[in-house]
Write a protein that holds these residues in place. Structure first.
Motif, mmCIF file in Angstrom:
data_model
loop_
_atom_site.group_PDB
_atom_site.id
_atom_site.type_symbol
_atom_site.label_atom_id
_atom_site.label_comp_id
_atom_site.label_asym_id
_atom_site.label_seq_id
_atom_site.Cartn_x
_atom_site.Cartn_y
_atom_site.Cartn_z
ATOM 1 N N SER A 197 0.823 -1.215 0.000
ATOM 2 C CA SER A 197 0.000 0.000 0.000
ATOM 3 C C SER A 197 0.852 1.258 0.000
ATOM 4 N N ARG A 198 2.153 1.122 0.310
ATOM 5 C CA ARG A 198 3.058 2.274 0.320
ATOM 6 C C ARG A 198 3.689 2.524 -1.037
ATOM 7 N N LEU A 199 3.493 1.597 -1.995
ATOM 8 C CA LEU A 199 4.054 1.763 -3.326
ATOM 9 C C LEU A 199 3.208 2.742 -4.141
ATOM 10 N N HIS A 200 3.857 3.738 -4.689
ATOM 11 C CA HIS A 200 3.183 4.678 -5.590
ATOM 12 C C HIS A 200 4.019 4.744 -6.866
ATOM 13 N N LEU A 201 3.787 3.751 -7.733
ATOM 14 C CA LEU A 201 4.635 3.566 -8.900
ATOM 15 C C LEU A 201 4.337 4.585 -9.994
ATOM 16 N N TYR A 202 5.398 4.994 -10.677
ATOM 17 C CA TYR A 202 5.292 5.813 -11.884
ATOM 18 C C TYR A 202 5.347 4.918 -13.125
#
Length: 365
Positions: A197-202
């Motif tokens: 849930s902490r991953l904010h992928l580009y």
């Protein structure tokens, strides 16, 4: 003596020219004269690839952070990409030390080709006998590099979680092999769910998945990317089956409006893709094969500046007239990339594509 600017241009040209090949020729340039040495070494250490433990030991010796040698510091600061292949416990044991010798690392490429249980620790506790020469250095005071690009190809399904726990700020992720099973697992513990849930992928890319049990379902792939809604702008589904893509409508509803680059595998002509209409901001479309008529009919072309397709061996006799008609409709296309294995003699449609690109001012490559 040559001006410094010219020396740098020569070195850069040579480095690019032999990229991907052994660097022995380039390494010898560092011995031509003292002025060339630091610049040649910086380029030579820009991309580091370690496969055998002995190579890792030599790397650690050359970049030892003892504060006594400016050249060592220069080499450490030059490293931007680190590729480590783990085929034994010895290589896994030196990894925490190797990473701490790369303070300005941008991309970490990890290949794990062993089914053996590996203790993937990133905090060095004891020195292996081969690293006794590093024992005077207090590694607990040296931070890990904060890279944001990770490419992981793993035969061991217990590595991705540990990396994400240590580097939750990863923005560019390429997942290949068994690591894909970790990324898209159905049943996760609360701790693992919190990590993802902490991953904010580009950017997210899937590579080849040889083990069917590691392949995701449409639901698990969507769930794994939920935390990246609004941030994901590059989506590469090369390693996903066309059947799964056909079931990925909800994924494109959530991410489509934000995507700027979409890369698709070769899709069977019967796979319908109405959900591609959600991709309203695409600037790049890449198809690993010839685009099907369903891609052509559902893709919004208004903002696309780069289109890329390829002719697979199985498609060498496939007519490409529909692609010619498709290219007429791109209002903003500036570059067309076309990779073909066809025989040297072009058919009429191929010649017309080249002529059309010339008339529209589109660069064909």
């Amino acid at each position: 003596s040559l001006p410094l600017e010219l020396v740098l241009e020569i070195l850069l040209y040579l480095f690019i020219d032999i990229r991907g090949k052994p660097h022995k020729r380039f390494a010898s340039l560092s011995l031509v004269c003292k002025m060339w040495t630091p610049y040649a070494q910086r380029l030579l250490f820009r991309n580091v690839r370690l496969v055998h433990p002995d190579a890792a030991y030599s790397f650690l010796e050359a970049t030892k952070p003892d504060g006594k040698n400016e050249a060592n510091q220069r080499l450490r600061d030059s490293i931007r990409t680190l590729e480590v292949t783990i085929m034994s416990k010895k290589m896994a044991d030196v990894l925490p030390f190797v990473l701490r010798h790369c303070p300005k690392l941008h991309e970490f490429v990890l290949k794990i080709h062993t089914k053996a249980e590996l203790n993937m620790r990133f905090q060095p506790k004891t020195f292996p006998p081969e690293l006794e020469f590093l024992s005077p250095i207090k590694y607990s005071d040296i931070p890990l590099p904060r890279f944001q690009a990770l490419r992981i190809n793993s035969d061991n399904n217990k590595s991705l979680y540990r990396i994400i726990r240590e580097w939750p700020d990863i923005r560019h992720l390429v997942v290949i092999g068994e690591a894909m099973a970790e990324f898209s697992l159905n049943a996760r513990s609360p701790e693992v769910e919190e990590l993802f849930s902490r991953l904010h992928l580009y950017e997210f890319q899937t590579g080849r998945i040889t083990n069917r049990s590691a392949a995701p379902t449409a639901g698990t792939l969507r769930a794994s990317l939920t935390s990246s809604i609004g941030t994901l702008q590059i989506l590469d589904l090369k390693g996903i089956s066309d059947g799964l893509i056909g079931l990925s409508g909800p994924l494109f509803v959530e991410h489509g409006p934000h995507l700027r680059s979409l890369r698709l595998p070769y899709l069977s002509h019967h796979i319908k893709l109405p959900f591609l209409r959600n991709c309203v901001s695409l600037e790049e479309i890449v198809v690993y094969g010839l685009p099907s008529k369903h891609i052509i009919s559902n893709l919004l072309l208004d903002k696309i500046q780069h289109a890329s397709f390829s002719t697979l061996i199985a498609q060498e006799r496939t007519p490409i007239r529909h692609i010619l008609e498709w290219l007429h409709d791109f209002p903003s296309l500036s570059v067309l990339s076309w990779f073909t294995r066809r025989a040297s003699g072009m058919d009429k449609a191929e010649a017309e594509i080249r002529e059309l690109c010339k008339k529209k001012g589109v660069r064909l490559r």
